[in-house]
Design a protein around this motif. Sequence first.
Motif, mmCIF file in Angstrom:
data_model
loop_
_atom_site.group_PDB
_atom_site.id
_atom_site.type_symbol
_atom_site.label_atom_id
_atom_site.label_comp_id
_atom_site.label_asym_id
_atom_site.label_seq_id
_atom_site.Cartn_x
_atom_site.Cartn_y
_atom_site.Cartn_z
ATOM 1 N N GLY A 238 15.793 4.211 6.767
ATOM 2 C CA GLY A 238 15.524 5.156 7.815
ATOM 3 C C GLY A 238 15.524 4.403 9.396
ATOM 4 O O GLY A 238 16.476 3.456 9.502
ATOM 5 N N GLU A 239 15.337 5.597 9.705
ATOM 6 C CA GLU A 239 15.674 5.768 11.559
ATOM 7 C C GLU A 239 14.596 3.528 11.305
ATOM 8 O O GLU A 239 14.325 3.031 12.537
ATOM 9 C CB GLU A 239 14.652 6.468 12.388
ATOM 10 N N GLN A 240 13.019 4.328 10.773
ATOM 11 C CA GLN A 240 12.528 2.686 11.298
ATOM 12 C C GLN A 240 11.457 2.609 9.845
ATOM 13 O O GLN A 240 10.296 2.440 9.460
ATOM 14 C CB GLN A 240 11.035 3.661 12.153
ATOM 15 N N GLU A 241 12.260 2.075 8.859
ATOM 16 C CA GLU A 241 12.310 2.217 7.567
ATOM 17 C C GLU A 241 12.776 1.282 6.848
ATOM 18 O O GLU A 241 14.234 1.460 7.492
ATOM 19 C CB GLU A 241 12.293 3.068 6.685
ATOM 20 N N LYS A 254 12.123 -8.106 -6.842
ATOM 21 C CA LYS A 254 11.222 -6.567 -6.434
ATOM 22 C C LYS A 254 11.344 -6.098 -4.998
ATOM 23 O O LYS A 254 12.117 -7.000 -4.322
ATOM 24 C CB LYS A 254 10.655 -7.533 -6.909
ATOM 25 N N SER A 255 11.029 -5.328 -5.048
ATOM 26 C CA SER A 255 11.417 -4.673 -3.409
ATOM 27 C C SER A 255 10.072 -3.953 -2.847
ATOM 28 O O SER A 255 9.356 -3.707 -3.478
ATOM 29 C CB SER A 255 12.426 -3.928 -3.268
ATOM 30 N N LEU A 256 9.427 -3.617 -1.729
ATOM 31 C CA LEU A 256 9.312 -2.876 -0.646
ATOM 32 C C LEU A 256 9.619 -2.253 0.619
ATOM 33 O O LEU A 256 10.332 -2.785 0.754
ATOM 34 C CB LEU A 256 7.015 -3.572 -1.025
ATOM 35 N N LYS A 257 8.538 -1.122 0.295
ATOM 36 C CA LYS A 257 9.454 -0.677 1.931
ATOM 37 C C LYS A 257 8.465 -0.666 3.280
ATOM 38 O O LYS A 257 7.245 -0.798 3.027
ATOM 39 C CB LYS A 257 9.358 0.980 1.771
ATOM 40 N N THR A 258 8.587 -1.081 3.908
ATOM 41 C CA THR A 258 8.083 -1.119 5.471
ATOM 42 C C THR A 258 9.226 -1.227 7.123
ATOM 43 O O THR A 258 9.903 -0.543 6.530
ATOM 44 C CB THR A 258 8.264 -2.866 5.731
#
Length: 455
Positions: A238-241, A254-258
């Motif tokens: 995303g624009e800021q993700e 594994k993954s995470l969003k930040t």
Amino acid sequence: METDVIIIGAGGGGYPGAFRLARSGYRVVIIDPKGELGGNCLFSGCIPSKTIREIAQIVWRNNRILKANLKPDFSLIQDHKDRVQEIRYMQHREELKEFRDNIELIRGKAKLIDNKTVEAETENGMIEVKGRYLVISTGSEPVKPKFPGSEFSITSDDLYGYRTSLRRLPDDITIVGGGYIALETATILKALGYNVRLLVRSDKVLKGFESEIVNTLLPLLGLEIMYNSPILEIKKIGEQEFEVFYSDGKGNKKSLKTGLVMLATGRKPVLPEGAGGILALDSKGHISVDDSMKTNLPNVFATGDVNGKAPYFHAAVRMSIAAAYNIMSNGTPVDYVDFKSIPVTIFTIPPASYVGIMPSEAKRMGISFIEASYELKNDPMAQMYDEMGGVLKLYFERGSLRLIGAWIVGVHAGFVINELGQAVAHGLTARDLAEFADQHPTTNELIAYTARKVL
């Protein structure tokens, strides 16, 4: 151009020694790519990071004690940081004017031709400088490992740099690393109201620090630390993700969003071009020196982060002065740096500091010692700030009762450790410390209280 001393790098390892040499009539040429005094500490290191840290601590204390619910505009914090940096740059320019007859500062990139000749690549062309002595104080820079999507991450230079373009931060931030820069930044941003987590490759943080210090400090920080979680990839979604992929230590991806990924995965020495061909380096690429700051070449000294001895500005200043004195004695060492008496502080919120010989090292060295401790819950300053976690520990050589080491976790640790560093450096005893009347109420007075426990 000919001079007495060529100094490559205008940071803490460079300009203090230059000033001392100039006072004694030596002609000095300093070559630095920024063309300013202060080095990385002022440009993107200790000064800007601690400016933000002090604001963060004010916010943290207001929110905890006064229930203020503050979350300041980060761009205003960055504006203040820039102002502090500008003040110090102007201060250094004024200091340099005092030595205009003996010091010339050249903005340029240095290249070593031999142990007495340096080429400076400037905006007006190449300048060749010859000198009897050479001091290399080129510092260090962040390590930015390459992996898929690493271009989407930042380093501490991007966050703290002078006039950085990073003026606003997302609510969620991921920091990769477990060293002191990672932990300091994590607690600073957490105190300012951001959601922060740490991804750590191994099962430990602050490697190299005494385990008892780490075990005392960590519970007070309240950080989300994901151990055994090496980063694998970053994807922009995303624009800021961003989506951060990491291993859970068991082979599972594994993954995470930040909203932001900062790499704090260590620092590496910055060597001027040509240095590797004539100077001895250690296994990590630092310039090898002895305690007089001399390299394998008798007229060449290396100070500050570039030698890997103690990567702190105040340590670099001490090394710079030592190199200056040894140059003034015609290269015969008369000043040696006692690294054990140089204090170290982890500027987390709250902080931790140590100096001297720690218990694990004392045991390896066969030094018998007596330990005395004092819990900060009994300290009036800790009570005032409602920060009653932490402890002060002093280690005295058995028999002589000389202070050989100390550490403190909690309120004003970075101030208290300076007095203890003086005590270690000058061989003060438990009685010397016990009989000194530190002001009340200050955390320093705990030193005397603790020393009295062994008398």
